[in-house]
Design an enzyme around this catalytic site. Sequence first.
Site, PDB file in Angstrom:
ATOM      1  N   ASN A 113      -0.717   4.804 -10.686  1.00 32.86           N
ATOM      2  CA  ASN A 113      -0.805   3.350 -10.518  1.00 32.86           C
ATOM      3  C   ASN A 113      -0.450   3.005  -9.075  1.00 32.86           C
ATOM      4  OD1 ASN A 113      -0.808   0.528 -11.354  1.00 32.86           O
ATOM      5  ND2 ASN A 113       1.420   0.605 -11.192  1.00 32.86           N
ATOM      6  N   HIS A 115       1.264  -0.108  -6.901  1.00 31.78           N
ATOM      7  CA  HIS A 115       2.075  -1.313  -7.103  1.00 31.78           C
ATOM      8  C   HIS A 115       2.425  -1.905  -5.738  1.00 31.78           C
ATOM      9  CE1 HIS A 115       4.828  -4.069  -9.018  1.00 31.78           C
ATOM     10  NE2 HIS A 115       5.699  -3.789  -8.058  1.00 31.78           N
ATOM     11  N   SER A 142       3.464   1.123  -3.224  1.00 33.26           N
ATOM     12  CA  SER A 142       3.797   2.462  -3.721  1.00 33.26           C
ATOM     13  C   SER A 142       2.691   2.944  -4.654  1.00 33.26           C
ATOM     14  CB  SER A 142       5.095   2.427  -4.549  1.00 33.26           C
ATOM     15  OG  SER A 142       6.144   1.799  -3.853  1.00 33.26           O
ATOM     16  N   ASP A 151       6.399   0.189 -13.810  1.00 32.50           N
ATOM     17  CA  ASP A 151       6.512   0.393 -12.361  1.00 32.50           C
ATOM     18  C   ASP A 151       7.673   1.334 -12.013  1.00 32.50           C
ATOM     19  OD1 ASP A 151       4.373  -1.395 -11.972  1.00 32.50           O
ATOM     20  OD2 ASP A 151       5.732  -3.103 -11.987  1.00 32.50           O
TER      21      ASP A 151
HETATM   22  C1  GAR Z   1      -3.164  -4.773  -5.769  1.00 29.48           C
HETATM   23  O1  GAR Z   1      -2.340  -5.405  -4.840  1.00 29.48           O
HETATM   24  C2  GAR Z   1      -2.329  -3.850  -6.652  1.00 29.48           C
HETATM   25  O2  GAR Z   1      -1.282  -3.238  -5.965  1.00 29.48           O
HETATM   26  C3  GAR Z   1      -1.805  -4.824  -7.673  1.00 29.48           C
HETATM   27  O3  GAR Z   1      -2.906  -5.665  -7.955  1.00 29.48           O
HETATM   28  C4  GAR Z   1      -3.711  -5.774  -6.789  1.00 29.48           C
HETATM   29  C5  GAR Z   1      -5.136  -5.461  -7.166  1.00 29.48           C
HETATM   30  O4  GAR Z   1      -5.987  -5.729  -6.084  1.00 29.48           O
HETATM   31  N1  GAR Z   1      -1.340  -4.158  -8.834  1.00 29.48           N
HETATM   32  C6  GAR Z   1      -0.289  -4.586  -9.531  1.00 29.48           C
HETATM   33  O5  GAR Z   1       0.325  -5.597  -9.263  1.00 29.48           O
HETATM   34  C7  GAR Z   1       0.068  -3.722 -10.734  1.00 29.48           C
HETATM   35  N2  GAR Z   1       1.400  -4.001 -11.164  1.00 29.48           N
HETATM   36  P1  GAR Z   1      -7.478  -5.208  -6.082  1.00 29.48           P
HETATM   37  O6  GAR Z   1      -8.085  -5.633  -7.427  1.00 29.48           O
HETATM   38  O7  GAR Z   1      -8.110  -5.933  -4.938  1.00 29.48           O
HETATM   39  O8  GAR Z   1      -7.452  -3.732  -5.921  1.00 29.48           O
END
Ligand code: GAR
Length: 217
Positions: A113, A115, A142, A151
């Site tokens: 994942n 985060h 991360s 997480d």
């Molecule tokens: C990213 O910032 C990722 O780190 C976060 O969602 C966004 C997705 O962006 N993930 C989380 O918050 C998971 N807990 P994207 O759809 O443009 O890749």
Amino acid sequence: MNLKQRGKLPIVVLISGGGTNLQSIIDSTARDLPVCIQAVISNVEDAFGLQRAAKAGITTAILKHHAYPDRSAYDAALCQEIDRHEPGLVVLAGFMRILSPAFVAHYAGRLINIHPSILPALPGLHTHQRAIDTGLNEHGASVHFVSDEVDGGPIIIQAQVPVLTDDSAESLAARVLQQEHRIFPQAIRWFAEDRLEISDGQVLLDGQPALNHSAGS
Ligand code: GAR
């Protein structure tokens, strides 16, 4: 199902939104990342990432969580959909759902994942606004193996960015995303090259603590 490409690790990517991280993985595979994206699965019907996948010729599937009575029923259906593609690695790229222990156990050691924080700081949602509100000087992202703790699994790679005095959640998120697009393909590369292992809850890269390693090799 797509034909597996020789020598490339088959992966499945799960998304819920815009899919910029998915795009960075797609772009990296077009260069030299040794993986083959077998499918992109979304729980959100109109996730823009699905269009990115389709444009790249990748099989897509939508599994709406509202259609299932509870988390375990949804996760069982999700497992079934993922396993059709026989992935060696399952990649959560902005998949905004908490996964059940059964799901996590099923993919133990092959579920990662990304985060948007320097874990263990700021697990959960709204990390950019919380970084600003708590007056952090530094924020980041991360990539980690997924464990039962949200997480909380062993960390593979992190990136830091400064928090600027005039930052909004949006400007900070954009700076963090740039780093996400660098470290996520890097972590996937290390996994695909079979260079990662988990020992005593810590990720080793080539036998050494991965977090001591500078990204890029
Ligand atoms: C990213 O910032 C990722 O780190 C976060 O969602 C966004 C997705 O962006 N993930 C989380 O918050 C998971 N807990 P994207 O759809 O443009 O890749």
